[in-house]
Motif scaffolding. Structure first.
Motif, PDB file in Angstrom:
ATOM      1  N   TYR A 281       0.833  -1.206   0.000  1.00  0.00           N
ATOM      2  CA  TYR A 281       0.000   0.000   0.000  1.00  0.00           C
ATOM      3  C   TYR A 281       0.871   1.261   0.000  1.00  0.00           C
ATOM      4  CZ  TYR A 281      -3.532   3.401   1.449  1.00  0.00           C
ATOM      5  OH  TYR A 281      -4.363   4.495   1.515  1.00  0.00           O
ATOM      6  N   ILE A 282       1.922   1.234   0.795  1.00  0.00           N
ATOM      7  CA  ILE A 282       2.835   2.382   0.827  1.00  0.00           C
ATOM      8  C   ILE A 282       3.481   2.585  -0.540  1.00  0.00           C
ATOM      9  CG2 ILE A 282       5.011   3.213   1.808  1.00  0.00           C
ATOM     10  CD1 ILE A 282       4.178   1.815   4.429  1.00  0.00           C
ATOM     11  N   ALA A 283       3.944   1.480  -1.159  1.00  0.00           N
ATOM     12  CA  ALA A 283       4.570   1.576  -2.484  1.00  0.00           C
ATOM     13  C   ALA A 283       3.587   2.089  -3.517  1.00  0.00           C
ATOM     14  CB  ALA A 283       5.115   0.212  -2.896  1.00  0.00           C
ATOM     15  N   CYS A 284       2.325   1.684  -3.380  1.00  0.00           N
ATOM     16  CA  CYS A 284       1.292   2.150  -4.302  1.00  0.00           C
ATOM     17  C   CYS A 284       1.109   3.659  -4.189  1.00  0.00           C
ATOM     18  CB  CYS A 284      -0.021   1.423  -4.003  1.00  0.00           C
ATOM     19  SG  CYS A 284      -1.387   1.920  -5.058  1.00  0.00           S
ATOM     20  N   LEU A 285       1.045   4.175  -2.969  1.00  0.00           N
ATOM     21  CA  LEU A 285       0.894   5.615  -2.770  1.00  0.00           C
ATOM     22  C   LEU A 285       2.079   6.390  -3.357  1.00  0.00           C
ATOM     23  CD1 LEU A 285      -0.486   5.729   0.901  1.00  0.00           C
ATOM     24  CD2 LEU A 285      -1.723   6.353  -1.190  1.00  0.00           C
ATOM     25  N   ILE A 286       3.268   5.854  -3.138  1.00  0.00           N
ATOM     26  CA  ILE A 286       4.462   6.530  -3.667  1.00  0.00           C
ATOM     27  C   ILE A 286       4.465   6.511  -5.191  1.00  0.00           C
ATOM     28  CG2 ILE A 286       6.982   6.424  -3.814  1.00  0.00           C
ATOM     29  CD1 ILE A 286       7.004   5.400  -0.960  1.00  0.00           C
ATOM     30  N   SER A 287       4.138   5.346  -5.769  1.00  0.00           N
ATOM     31  CA  SER A 287       4.107   5.237  -7.227  1.00  0.00           C
ATOM     32  C   SER A 287       3.085   6.186  -7.834  1.00  0.00           C
ATOM     33  CB  SER A 287       3.791   3.791  -7.625  1.00  0.00           C
ATOM     34  OG  SER A 287       3.684   3.667  -9.022  1.00  0.00           O
ATOM     35  N   ASN A 288       1.903   6.229  -7.238  1.00  0.00           N
ATOM     36  CA  ASN A 288       0.873   7.126  -7.756  1.00  0.00           C
ATOM     37  C   ASN A 288       1.263   8.583  -7.562  1.00  0.00           C
ATOM     38  OD1 ASN A 288      -0.650   4.964  -8.562  1.00  0.00           O
ATOM     39  ND2 ASN A 288      -2.068   5.035  -6.823  1.00  0.00           N
ATOM     40  N   GLY A 289       1.913   8.873  -6.453  1.00  0.00           N
ATOM     41  CA  GLY A 289       2.389  10.231  -6.236  1.00  0.00           C
ATOM     42  C   GLY A 289       3.389  10.650  -7.291  1.00  0.00           C
ATOM     43  N   MET A 290       4.302   9.763  -7.627  1.00  0.00           N
ATOM     44  CA  MET A 290       5.286  10.068  -8.671  1.00  0.00           C
ATOM     45  C   MET A 290       4.610  10.245 -10.019  1.00  0.00           C
ATOM     46  SD  MET A 290       8.180  10.351  -7.270  1.00  0.00           S
ATOM     47  CE  MET A 290       9.222  10.316  -8.717  1.00  0.00           C
ATOM     48  N   ASP A 291       3.574   9.440 -10.300  1.00  0.00           N
ATOM     49  CA  ASP A 291       2.850   9.605 -11.561  1.00  0.00           C
ATOM     50  C   ASP A 291       2.132  10.948 -11.613  1.00  0.00           C
ATOM     51  OD1 ASP A 291       3.579   7.313 -12.901  1.00  0.00           O
ATOM     52  OD2 ASP A 291       1.986   6.093 -12.027  1.00  0.00           O
ATOM     53  N   CYS A 292       1.599  11.374 -10.480  1.00  0.00           N
ATOM     54  CA  CYS A 292       0.942  12.696 -10.439  1.00  0.00           C
ATOM     55  C   CYS A 292       1.935  13.783 -10.829  1.00  0.00           C
ATOM     56  CB  CYS A 292       0.387  12.964  -9.043  1.00  0.00           C
ATOM     57  SG  CYS A 292      -1.107  12.023  -8.659  1.00  0.00           S
ATOM     58  N   LYS A 293       3.139  13.677 -10.305  1.00  0.00           N
ATOM     59  CA  LYS A 293       4.148  14.704 -10.597  1.00  0.00           C
ATOM     60  C   LYS A 293       4.657  14.601 -12.033  1.00  0.00           C
ATOM     61  CE  LYS A 293       8.328  13.962  -9.150  1.00  0.00           C
ATOM     62  NZ  LYS A 293       9.123  13.935 -10.396  1.00  0.00           N
ATOM     63  N   ASP A 294       5.050  13.384 -12.455  1.00  0.00           N
ATOM     64  CA  ASP A 294       5.742  13.231 -13.734  1.00  0.00           C
ATOM     65  C   ASP A 294       4.817  13.197 -14.943  1.00  0.00           C
ATOM     66  OD1 ASP A 294       8.166  13.139 -12.424  1.00  0.00           O
ATOM     67  OD2 ASP A 294       8.184  10.960 -12.265  1.00  0.00           O
ATOM     68  N   ARG A 295       3.601  12.647 -14.761  1.00  0.00           N
ATOM     69  CA  ARG A 295       2.757  12.425 -15.933  1.00  0.00           C
ATOM     70  C   ARG A 295       1.507  13.289 -15.947  1.00  0.00           C
ATOM     71  NH1 ARG A 295       2.895   5.909 -16.779  1.00  0.00           N
ATOM     72  NH2 ARG A 295       2.258   6.509 -18.877  1.00  0.00           N
ATOM     73  N   LEU A 296       1.128  13.796 -14.767  1.00  0.00           N
ATOM     74  CA  LEU A 296      -0.043  14.683 -14.730  1.00  0.00           C
ATOM     75  C   LEU A 296       0.332  16.112 -14.358  1.00  0.00           C
ATOM     76  CD1 LEU A 296      -2.628  12.354 -12.908  1.00  0.00           C
ATOM     77  CD2 LEU A 296      -2.317  12.695 -15.368  1.00  0.00           C
ATOM     78  N   GLY A 297       1.605  16.301 -13.985  1.00  0.00           N
ATOM     79  CA  GLY A 297       2.041  17.649 -13.605  1.00  0.00           C
ATOM     80  C   GLY A 297       1.340  18.164 -12.358  1.00  0.00           C
ATOM     81  N   ASP A 298       0.953  17.277 -11.474  1.00  0.00           N
ATOM     82  CA  ASP A 298       0.155  17.628 -10.290  1.00  0.00           C
ATOM     83  C   ASP A 298       1.006  17.413  -9.041  1.00  0.00           C
ATOM     84  OD1 ASP A 298      -1.692  18.043  -8.342  1.00  0.00           O
ATOM     85  OD2 ASP A 298      -3.162  16.593  -9.096  1.00  0.00           O
ATOM     86  N   ASN A 299       1.844  18.394  -8.715  1.00  0.00           N
ATOM     87  CA  ASN A 299       2.723  18.261  -7.557  1.00  0.00           C
ATOM     88  C   ASN A 299       1.961  18.280  -6.242  1.00  0.00           C
ATOM     89  OD1 ASN A 299       4.922  18.158  -9.248  1.00  0.00           O
ATOM     90  ND2 ASN A 299       5.394  20.334  -9.065  1.00  0.00           N
ATOM     91  N   LYS A 300       0.830  18.995  -6.210  1.00  0.00           N
ATOM     92  CA  LYS A 300       0.050  19.093  -4.984  1.00  0.00           C
ATOM     93  C   LYS A 300      -0.488  17.719  -4.561  1.00  0.00           C
ATOM     94  CE  LYS A 300      -3.832  21.532  -2.858  1.00  0.00           C
ATOM     95  NZ  LYS A 300      -4.913  22.542  -3.053  1.00  0.00           N
ATOM     96  N   THR A 301      -1.055  16.971  -5.519  1.00  0.00           N
ATOM     97  CA  THR A 301      -1.568  15.639  -5.201  1.00  0.00           C
ATOM     98  C   THR A 301      -0.434  14.701  -4.813  1.00  0.00           C
ATOM     99  OG1 THR A 301      -3.393  15.974  -6.758  1.00  0.00           O
ATOM    100  CG2 THR A 301      -2.936  13.723  -6.081  1.00  0.00           C
ATOM    101  N   MET A 302       0.695  14.852  -5.491  1.00  0.00           N
ATOM    102  CA  MET A 302       1.851  14.042  -5.134  1.00  0.00           C
ATOM    103  C   MET A 302       2.201  14.255  -3.669  1.00  0.00           C
ATOM    104  SD  MET A 302       5.863  14.325  -5.856  1.00  0.00           S
ATOM    105  CE  MET A 302       5.835  15.285  -4.348  1.00  0.00           C
ATOM    106  N   GLU A 303       2.236  15.514  -3.249  1.00  0.00           N
ATOM    107  CA  GLU A 303       2.607  15.806  -1.873  1.00  0.00           C
ATOM    108  C   GLU A 303       1.575  15.249  -0.889  1.00  0.00           C
ATOM    109  OE1 GLU A 303       5.232  19.223   0.159  1.00  0.00           O
ATOM    110  OE2 GLU A 303       4.021  19.733  -1.586  1.00  0.00           O
ATOM    111  N   GLN A 304       0.319  15.302  -1.265  1.00  0.00           N
ATOM    112  CA  GLN A 304      -0.729  14.745  -0.398  1.00  0.00           C
ATOM    113  C   GLN A 304      -0.516  13.244  -0.188  1.00  0.00           C
ATOM    114  OE1 GLN A 304      -4.348  15.773  -2.408  1.00  0.00           O
ATOM    115  NE2 GLN A 304      -4.374  17.893  -1.654  1.00  0.00           N
TER     116      GLN A 304
END
Length: 990
Positions: A281-304
């Motif tokens: 679950y932790i790895a999933c959150l980190i992976s999705n956070g990185m995708d928010c930053k790198d592929r969606l340009g959404d740094n705010k969601t990544m930080e959340q």
């Protein structure tokens, strides 16, 4: 792209496939254990899975099952994933030795051993060795047919090949192997659902990387259908990965809303199936956070999402989970560091790195503030051991260095200079508390990153201020980086003496070390012969000896605190000491980090520093390997000669421009003597072939501007050895006498007592007529003892080495063992002797006391061998150095024995005339070039010879009739003295 997708997928790739559930062959004892092991494996419980696989291996020893050849490989993977790296490497090597006994009758078993070795070499950051084992694996995987049980082995091996090739980013080839695996599985009558699903998941990742959306969707649909057929106990993780494919489809299509919704769905699944504090679950959150930053340009969601991770790991209270929390903070900080370059973000990353560091300490030490460090000698300071603390400090140093290079603030430089001695102190603490030789060897690799970062840091400082202090630190760091592993072992005996340790204890230590080395050698030989009973006994004896060594080491440390301090201080040579010994020479010392290389040119009064960027592993390693192909494969097709010559010249020119930037300076200062200390990358490069100026590629090889035409070049395994070898040379004999051996391989003697592998080795040895000519020629001109044919056996050589000789010349086959360097050997003539097997191994060479000035190994590949990080080349030549030889002349590759005879004849002629060793070798190579015609001037024929050590000296060579001349001169002198005495007495009487 999803940066962490492959990280998670790599973890997934460590999972082992399900066994083939064949209807014909089903062993009831293994079936429940297999199900248990696979469930544990797929649940990421690697420690339990490794133990269960071990139970299966024990059963298979009694009840072999061809369908389960992969079990040992599965256990290696689980041990590695559970951080039991020493056990994993031992198992992979012993399994390789076992399968080599079966090969070529059972190549599939060998293929799984190759996969295990490749995996371990990747972990050790030895890409050359990893590539070698991957190539061996590919040969078998490509050759397997698709009949019967072989089809499932082909699928599994193709899948593993693709996983191991992931780092090459050769997506087309990886996809080909995965498609082959997929196709093979469709032909298998018994369903291999898990392996099929893993293959589809990996294919989906490849199609995502190569932007093939249609194939990505097709893989997803197939995976979705297949996942519904797998038992629930084994599907959670695989099903999770299938859902990740769906997410990847939306991300690749840049469908932001659908991507966010699918992220939530994937996160909910991971939480429900694995738990809200699970690694998955932790790895999933980190992976999705990185995708928010790198592929969606959404740094705010990544930080959340990262903050959610932080809240989860804070709830974990057990020591093991504290380790995870420390790792999480460190990885999180690295993510921030790679994503932003603003001052505030560096402060944020430091805060997380610092938190990771504090969590590695015991609770009472967690109130340390910014830039504060504890006394690492306190026994209660570590919460989880030294390594976690060490890695945390390295992360802080990396953060500070990145910050400094971006903003150039003096305070960051001060902080860097403060943390370096702290890391060094902790490194010394690790050494002081590590007695086991295997673990100390592992530390040598762990410290590699420290030396790289330290080298980059001082290299950057040097570019800013060029101070002498910085130059000295750079020079010391290069020494620490090069040959660090061997210096750990050498330092022990020096430290015992310097600390004033009682001679009785020293003697006990030496005897234990000697006995352990002997047993390790016997163990390696027993493993080669698959002597299971002896292997078990030797392993038990070695374990007992190691316990004795550890107890004695602890006793010495307690009684002699000075020893505990000295053992951590690896010997280095000061810059001023080297400059004082250079005179009219120049030293070139190299150290290559991951993406940069440091080159230092040192003369008696000048230091020049070259710091250039390069991709060592992905680009330059391939270039150096390509050069090896050209050097060892001279042209044979006249029609393609021009193309060959142009490609060879272009490659050699590129390497020369990158790694030899000093020609104009050397020429301006009239320096023609070079002392070269290479790192692991350049260990295979003959610097004699460096091109010193532009030329026409289509000229004859003899007209190319090779460095050998300008420079006399000698090589050193490390800087300190140069001064050591000079002292050794003063102690060794310089009586002008030769000891030479040229064995025969065509004698009729067949010793029935030899093991089968030695019989086969000897059967494959060809006669070296040129070697015999060498010895005959030497015996015609020079004084010494010469052994040919039957006399040139191992027992005679060992007896002869008890007497002093100035030069030892061995013209024979050299046999390299890539798996166990100490089993590499020189092949002497076979005899009926039962005490010696006439293969003088590297281990035996190191035990000989060599009192000569020079050892010449006029044999095949005596200077070649395994590349080790920071160690150069492990070879037969290196073991003669261990035995006390101050200077070696050896060959880098298999060479024509007639060419060897020509070069050796001229080499000794120049040595006899008083030239230094390296100058004599240079002149003999130039002589060969001068008389050669056409393709005969190709470097293959003359550039194989290299000289190592204190070769910037001359060696006295006595002529054959020197003994008689000595007698005549002595008689003449005595007669003259008697005549003078008679004359004076007569005058006195008169």
């Amino acid at each position: 792209m999803r940066p962490l997708f492959f990280l998670i997928l790599s973890l997934f790739g460590c999972l082992t496939p399900l066994s083939a559930q064949t209807a014909k062959q089903e062993y009831i004892p293994t079936k429940p254990l297999l199900a248990k092991a696979e469930t544990e494996d797929l649940s990421l419980q690697y420690d339990k899975a490794a133990a269960t696989y071990g139970e299966i291996i024990n059963i298979l020893a009694r009840q072999p099952d061809p369908s389960l050849e992969w079990i040992t490989y599965a256990r290696v993977r689980c041990l590695k994933s559970n951080k039991q790296l020493v056990d994993a490497e031992q198992l992979s090597r012993s399994y390789l030795v076992y399968t080599q006994k079966l090969s070529p009758t059972q190549p599939i078993s060998s293929a799984y051993a190759y996969a295990a070795m490749a995996d371990m070499m990747k972990l050790r950051r030895q890409p050359d060795s990893a590539a070698y084992w991957i190539d061996q694996l590919r040969i078998v995987a490509d050759s397997i047919d698709t009949k019967g049980i072989n089809v499932i082995h082909k699928a599994r091996l193709c899948y593993e090949t693709a996983m191991l090739m992931e780092a090459t980013k050769d997506y087309e080839l990886i996809i080909n192997y995965l498609e082959t695996a997929k196709e093979s599985l469709t032909k298998f009558s018994t369903v291999e659902s898990t392996l099929q699903l893993k293959t589809l998941i990996f294919l989906a990742a490849m199609y995502s990387y190569t932007e093939q959306p249609a194939k990505l969707v097709k893989c997803y649909n197939q995976a979705l259908t297949l996942s519904k057929t797998i038992p629930s106990s084994q599907i959670q993780w695989l099903n999770y990965r299938v859902k990740c494919i769906e997410l990847d489809i939306f991300l690749s299509r840049k469908m932001a809303n659908e991507s966010r919704q699918t992220m939530i769905m994937v996160e909910n699944y991971a939480r429900d199936q694995f738990g809200d504090t699970s690694k998955a679950y932790i790895a999933c959150l980190i992976s999705n956070g990185m995708d928010c930053k790198d592929r969606l340009g959404d740094n705010k969601t990544m930080e959340q999402k990262f903050l959610a991770v932080q809240e989860i790991v804070k709830r974990l209270k057990t020591p093991y989970e504290q380790v995870d929390l420390s790792d999480m903070y460190r990885n999180w900080a690295y993510t921030y560091l790679e994503s932003w370059s603003t001052d505030s973000r560096y402060d944020t990353t430091y805060a997380y790195f610092h938190q990771a560091f504090l969590l590695s300490l015991s609770p009472q030490y967690r109130n340390l503030k910014y830039n504060e460090y504890p006394d690492f000698n306190q026994p209660d300071i570590y919460q989880h051991g030294f390594l976690l603390t060490y890695r945390s400090l390295m992360a802080i140093q990396y953060n500070l260095f990145t910050h400094y290079t971006h903003l150039r603030q003096p305070k960051e430089k001060d902080n860097l200079l403060k943390i370096i001695p702290v890391i060094n102190e902790l490194k010394n603490t690790l050494l002081r508390n590590t007695n086991d030789s295997r673990q100390r060897k592992n530390l040598a690799y762990l410290f590699e990153d420290y030396y790289y970062k330290k080298m980059e840091m001082y290299g950057d400082f040097y570019g800013q201020d060029s101070s002498l202090t910085t130059q000295k630190e750079l020079f010391i760091t290069l020494q620490q980086l090069n040959s660090r592993e061997s210096r750990f072992g050498v330092n022990q005996q020096q430290s015992l003496a310097l600390a004033g340790v009682n001679k009785t204890l020293i003697s006990q230590q030496e005897q234990l070390n000697l006995t352990t080395k002997e047993l390790n050698y016997q163990l390696a030989a027993a493993q080669k012969l698959n002597d299971k009973k002896n292997v078990l006994k030797l392993a038990t004896d070695i374990s007992a000896l190691r316990n004795q060594q550890a107890q004695l080491e602890q006793e010495i440390k307690q009684k002699y605190p000075r020893y505990a301090q000295l053992i951590t201080q690896l010997p280095t040579v000061g810059l001023e000491n080297i400059q004082a010994n250079l005179a009219d020479k120049a030293m070139l010392i190299y150290g290559a980090a991951r993406y940069r290389t440091l080159q230092m040119l040192i003369t008696k009064d000048t230091i020049i520093h070259y710091y250039t960027f390069l991709d060592r592993d992905a680009v330059w390693r391939k270039k150096v390997d390509s050069l090896q192909h050209f050097l060892q494969n001279p042209p044979v097709n006249d029609d393609k000669n021009d193309t060959y010559k142009q490609e060879f010249y272009t490659l050699l020119s590129a390497i020369s421009q990158q790694f030899f930037k000093q020609d104009s300076f050397l020429q301006a200062n009239k320096i023609t003597d070079l002392v070269v200390v290479t790192d692991e990358l350049l260990a295979k490069l003959p610097f004699e072939l460096i091109l010193t100026e532009p030329s026409d590629a289509q000229k004859g090889y003899k007209d190319w501007p090779f460095a050998v035409k300008k420079y006399k070049i000698q090589y050193l395994p490390d800087v300190s050895f140069w001064l050591q070898s000079q002292n050794q040379s003063k102690q060794n004999s310089n009586n002008g006498k030769f000891l030479a051996f040229a064995p025969t391989y065509e004698n009729a003697i067949v010793n029935k007592n030899r093991p089968d592998n030695l019989k086969q080795l000897r059967k494959n040895l060809s006669e070296l007529n040129g070697a015999k000519s060498e010895i005959t020629n030497l015996s015609t001109y020079y004084y010494g003892n010469y052994y040919q044919n039957q006399q040139a056996n191992e027992a005679e050589f060992k007896r002869a080495m008890r007497s002093p000789y100035a030069i030892v010349h061995l013209a024979m086959h050299g046999l390299l063992d890539e798996d166990a360097a100490e089993l590499s050997a020189l092949a002497f003539s076979e005899t009926a002797d039962s005490t010696e097997d006439n293969f003088l191994t590297a281990y035996e060479i190191a035990q000989l006391r060599c009192e000569s000035q020079l050892v010449v190994l006029s044999a095949c590949e005596t200077a070649a061998g395994q590349n080790q990080m920071g160690e150069g080349v492990l070879s037969l030549a290196r073991y003669f150095i261990y035995g006390g030889a101050p200077a070696i002349v050896a060959t880098r590759w298999q060479i024509n024995d007639r060419t060897t005879a020509f070069i050796m004849q001229n080499f000794y002629k120049y040595l006899y005339e008083g030239f230094t060793i390296k100058h004599a070798l240079q002149k003999s190579q130039l002589d060969y070039l001068a008389q050669s015609k056409g393709d005969a001037a190709h470097p293959f024929y003359w550039a194989a010879f290299t000289n190592i050590g204190h070769t910037d000296k001359s060696v006295f060579v006595a002529s054959k009739n020197w003994y008689y001349k000595y007698i005549l001169i002595s008689v003449a002198v005595i007669s003259a003295l008697m005549l003078l005495y008679w004359y004076k007495r007569r005058r006195k009487n008169q």
